[in-house]
Design a protein around this motif. Sequence first.
Motif, PDB file in Angstrom:
ATOM      1  N   ASP A  83      35.714 -24.471 102.113  1.00 23.72           N
ATOM      2  CA  ASP A  83      35.892 -23.189 102.775  1.00 23.72           C
ATOM      3  C   ASP A  83      37.173 -22.538 102.270  1.00 23.72           C
ATOM      4  N   ARG A  84      37.217 -21.207 102.340  1.00 17.38           N
ATOM      5  CA  ARG A  84      38.389 -20.420 101.976  1.00 17.38           C
ATOM      6  C   ARG A  84      38.889 -20.798 100.577  1.00 17.38           C
ATOM      7  N   GLU A  85      40.179 -21.145 100.445  1.00 13.42           N
ATOM      8  CA  GLU A  85      40.749 -21.380  99.114  1.00 13.42           C
ATOM      9  C   GLU A  85      40.159 -22.603  98.413  1.00 13.42           C
ATOM     10  N   ILE A  86      39.497 -23.473  99.163  1.00 11.79           N
ATOM     11  CA  ILE A  86      38.886 -24.654  98.542  1.00 11.79           C
ATOM     12  C   ILE A  86      37.654 -24.247  97.726  1.00 11.79           C
TER      13      ILE A  86
ATOM     14  N   ASN B 222      29.834 -13.480 103.075  1.00  7.77           N
ATOM     15  CA  ASN B 222      29.659 -12.676 104.283  1.00  7.77           C
ATOM     16  C   ASN B 222      30.792 -12.827 105.286  1.00  7.77           C
ATOM     17  N   SER B 223      31.840 -13.574 104.930  1.00  3.89           N
ATOM     18  CA  SER B 223      32.907 -13.795 105.905  1.00  3.89           C
ATOM     19  C   SER B 223      34.243 -13.971 105.199  1.00  3.89           C
ATOM     20  N   ASP B 224      35.304 -14.051 105.996  1.00  5.64           N
ATOM     21  CA  ASP B 224      36.624 -14.294 105.421  1.00  5.64           C
ATOM     22  C   ASP B 224      36.697 -15.667 104.752  1.00  5.64           C
ATOM     23  N   GLY B 225      35.808 -16.577 105.147  1.00 10.89           N
ATOM     24  CA  GLY B 225      35.762 -17.876 104.489  1.00 10.89           C
ATOM     25  C   GLY B 225      35.335 -17.789 103.039  1.00 10.89           C
ATOM     26  N   ASP B 226      34.721 -16.654 102.659  1.00 10.63           N
ATOM     27  CA  ASP B 226      34.275 -16.433 101.281  1.00 10.63           C
ATOM     28  C   ASP B 226      35.225 -15.543 100.496  1.00 10.63           C
TER      29      ASP B 226
END
Length: 305
Positions: free
Chosen positions: A212-215, A234-238
Motif C-alpha cells: 500500500d502507498r509508498e510500498i 481509486n484512493s490515496d493508497g494508490d
Amino acid sequence: MGELSSWNDSAAKRAILDFVAAVTDEGGSGYVPPSERIATFDNDGTLWCEHPMQPQLFFLVDRVKQLAAKDPSLKDRQPYKAVLERDLKTLREEGKQGLMELAFATHAGMSEEAFDKIAKAWFAASRHPKHGKPFNQCLYRPQVELLQFLRANGFKTFIVSGGGIDLIRAFAEEAYGIPREQVIGSSGRLRYELHDGKAVLMKAAELNSFDDREIKPANIGLHIGRRPILAFGNSDGDLAMMRYTRTGSGARLALLLHHDDEEREAAYDRDFHLSPLAEALDKADEYGITVVSMKHDWKVVFDDH
C-alpha cells in the motif's frame, strides 16, 4: 462494438485513446516499444467493487467464522470479535495492515495449493450482499474492457493491490486475463518444507509485505523492474503508484476512479472506512492525474446493467 464501448465519449476516454495512439505510433515522438508498455492497476475499488467493504474482508469474516466454530473463545477476542460483528469502527482502528496480518494468521500452516482451493471454493459459494452475485463477478465492465484494449495494443497489464496476493491470484486470470505472475499484492511469509518427500511452500502467520502507498512503487521496482507508463487507482493508497508513473520521462498517463455513482454502485471518497480518497482527488490537476467519474464517464458499471 467500438473501442472502449462501455465508456462514454468524454475527456477521460479521449485521454486514454490519445495516449495509446501516441505510444503505439512508431513514427511519433511519443512512441514506446512494447517491452516498456507496462500498465498497473489497483484492484479493490478500481477493477471490482469494494463497497460496503473489500471482498478480502468478507473472505476474512467467513474464515474467522470457520475458526470460531472450532474455538468459540475467538468470539470474545479482538480483533476476531470485530470481524465477526463487522464492527467497522474497530476494524478501521486496526487499519488495513492489521487486518491483512490477521488474514494471513487465519491461514497459517497450510500450503499455497491448499489456500488456493479454499479461495476458489469461497468465490464459488459467496455472494455480494448488494449485487447478489459472486464477488468475482462484481467486476467493472469498462475496466475489463480497458485491460483487453491495452493488451491488444502491446501492453502488459499488472495488478498492484493492497489486497492479499493469493486471494487475487485465485481469480485474476479468469476474470481479468491477468496471469498469476502479473499480480502484486500484500503477502505473508512462506516456508519451504518437505512433506512425505514433496516440496511445498507453507503459509506462515507473518506479514511479508503490505502493498500500500509508498510500498506499491517499491514492489513494482522489485517485481516488474520497469516504471509503468500507465497506472490506474481509486484512493490515496494508490497515489504513490500514480505519481511514480506520471513523473517518469516520456508519455505517461495516471488515472483515478472516483466513486460518485450512488445509483449503479456507490458514492464515497474521504470517509470510506479503509480506502479514503482526499489528496489524490484534491490535487489531481496539480499532479497531472486524469479523474474518471464512474457516473459520467462509464455507460455501464457491471455486466448486468
